[in-house]
Scaffold this active site. Structure first.
Site, PDB file in Angstrom:
ATOM      1  N   HIS A 255      34.656   4.638  66.854  1.00  0.00           N
ATOM      2  CA  HIS A 255      34.909   5.319  65.586  1.00  0.00           C
ATOM      3  C   HIS A 255      35.111   4.276  64.504  1.00  0.00           C
ATOM      4  CE1 HIS A 255      36.923   7.897  62.579  1.00  0.00           C
ATOM      5  NE2 HIS A 255      36.334   8.903  63.192  1.00  0.00           N
TER       6      HIS A 255
ATOM      7  N   ASP B 215      33.903  13.903  68.895  1.00  0.00           N
ATOM      8  CA  ASP B 215      32.552  14.450  69.027  1.00  0.00           C
ATOM      9  C   ASP B 215      32.060  14.477  70.474  1.00  0.00           C
ATOM     10  OD1 ASP B 215      32.108  14.772  66.192  1.00  0.00           O
ATOM     11  OD2 ASP B 215      32.020  12.594  66.097  1.00  0.00           O
TER      12      ASP B 215
END
Length: 429
Positions: A305, A363
């Site tokens: 991320h 996700d």
């Protein structure tokens, strides 16, 4: 916000004192607002990875520790003990509501979910095969043509009305975008249903038979909304703030945020993660895939991320939701879920991923969860936009109410041609 002794920056023969600001949490911030005036120099920060663009009290992220707080409350506590509308109230107002405040807020949102009757005709302007995000972007922008009574951004009451309308009507618009894309009739909201329950019914109910929403799916959907409600100054939130800094109405600002979210590097990441799991296919192929990632033949999606250098705290909650949804839909042995669990287990033990701080993000499991609930991949980003609306509107509201707010105007490092004289066409070789 407090100050400490200033930082000293030397530019040429000038030594400039720059204030150092301390927030309630997070790293210190060097205030460079007067740097250009005092030194005739700008800072250069592509992607704004080292620049604070605003002061905010809404969301705090510590990427190294894997911490996400909304108004001080950890995301895992909100996801397990709160609900989406209560989280909406918290983001908008800064405090959790009393029982009376919550009842009033829930009633207000519930009774504003309907769309103007003429608005439904707006959808007919799109091709039947239009992407739901294309419909969503256009439809939300069009809300400003229907609600002239709440466009004065300097009126606190009108700002609140617009906030309520956006939160209330976004599920209805999202569900209609879905129904239109699959050629099914629209389903109107019902005031006796919860926010998540209403949305699922508007997406999956059909006139030919009764539809009862599974409570397990309602809980999962509500939790997914909470996990995506806000995430500090990401690309789409920064877009909303930048659009809002010009004085644009809130519907236009949120439409701008939706357009930014449509990018595959932002809101489309869960679809990419799901496609990756499909390409792997079975747990037996994971070693080959891992080897391919290491020599850059394959791209690893759903890990790592921009901010988190630890396990994304939202991913843990999303994993729980995935288990619950797959159990409720009878898909506990879903091959993709087996691949996901095995891939996560392997990656968390592999030094290649540990050294690069590639941990699962939100996700990774959300694509599997939404797919099991019956949503096609084209709806994944729409759901993200629906949930993120409250964060966008809270950030927009905070920006408008900030006395130090200015219109956004980034500077640049110019590397083009220097000044030159125009040559008439007839004299060019």
């Amino acid at each position: 916000m407090t100050q400490t002794p200033p930082a000293k920056v030397t530019v040429g023969d000038k030594v400039i004192d720059l204030p150092i600001l301390k927030g309630s949490l997070g790293p210190d911030v060097i205030d460079i607002r007067k740097l250009y005036a005092q030194s005739d120099a700008f800072t250069y920060d592509p992607g704004f990875t080292s620049t604070a663009s605003c002061e905010s009290k809404i969301t705090y992220i510590d990427g190294d520790q894997g911490v996400l707080l909304h108004r001080g409350y950890p995301i895992d506590q909100l996801a397990s003990q709160s609900n989406f509308l209560e989280t909406c109230y918290l983001l908008l107002h800064g405090e959790l509501p009393s029982a009376a405040e919550y009842e009033k807020f829930e009633s207000t949102i519930t009774r504003h979910t309907m769309l103007h009757a003429q608005f439904d005709r707006f959808f007919d302007g799109f091709r039947r095969d239009a992407h739901p995000m294309a419909i969503m972007t256009g439809a939300v922008g069009a809300l400003s043509a229907f609600y002239h009574d709440s466009l004065d951004i300097h009126d606190a009451q009108q700002r609140e009305i617009s906030a309520h309308r956006l939160i209330a009507k976004m599920p209805t618009i999202a569900a209609r975008a879905f129904k239109y894309s699959v050629g099914q009739p629209f389903v109107h909201p019902k005031n006796n249903l919860s926010y998540a329950e209403n949305f699922l019914r508007m997406c999956f109910a059909v006139p030919a038979e009764d539809y009862v929403v599974d409570p397990a799916l309602v809980r999962a959907m509500d939790r997914i909304f909470i996990l995506h409600a806000d995430h500090e100054q990401n690309a789409s939130t920064s877009t909303v703030r930048l659009a809002g800094s010009s004085g644009a109405n809130p519907f236009a600002c949120i439409a701008a945020g939706i357009a930014c979210l449509w990018g595959p590097s932002h809101g489309g990441a869960n679809e990419e993660a799901l496609n990756m799991l499909r390409e792997i296919g079975t747990p037996e192929k994971i070693p080959e895939f891992i080897a391919g990632v290491k020599d850059r033949r394959y791209k690893l999606m759903g890990f790592g991320h921009r901010v988190y250098k630890n396990y994304d705290p939202r991913a843990k909650v999303m994993q729980t939701s995935a288990y619950e949804v797959l159990a409720a839909t009878g898909r506990e042995n879903d091959p993709l879920f087996q691949v996901a669990k095995e891939l996560e287990a392997v990656a968390l033990k592999d030094e290649f991923f540990i050294e690069r701080k590639l941990f699962p993000n939100v996700d990774f499991y959300s694509g599997i969860t939404l797919s099991a609930m019956g949503f096609p991949t084209t709806m994944f980003t729409v759901l993200f936009a629906l949930a993120r609306t409250v964060g966008w509107i809270a950030q927009w509201k905070e920006m408008i109410e900030d006395p130090g707010q200015k219109i956004g105007r980034p500077r640049q490092l110019y590397t083009g041609a220097t000044q030159r004289d125009f040559v008439p066409l007839s004299q060019r070789g």
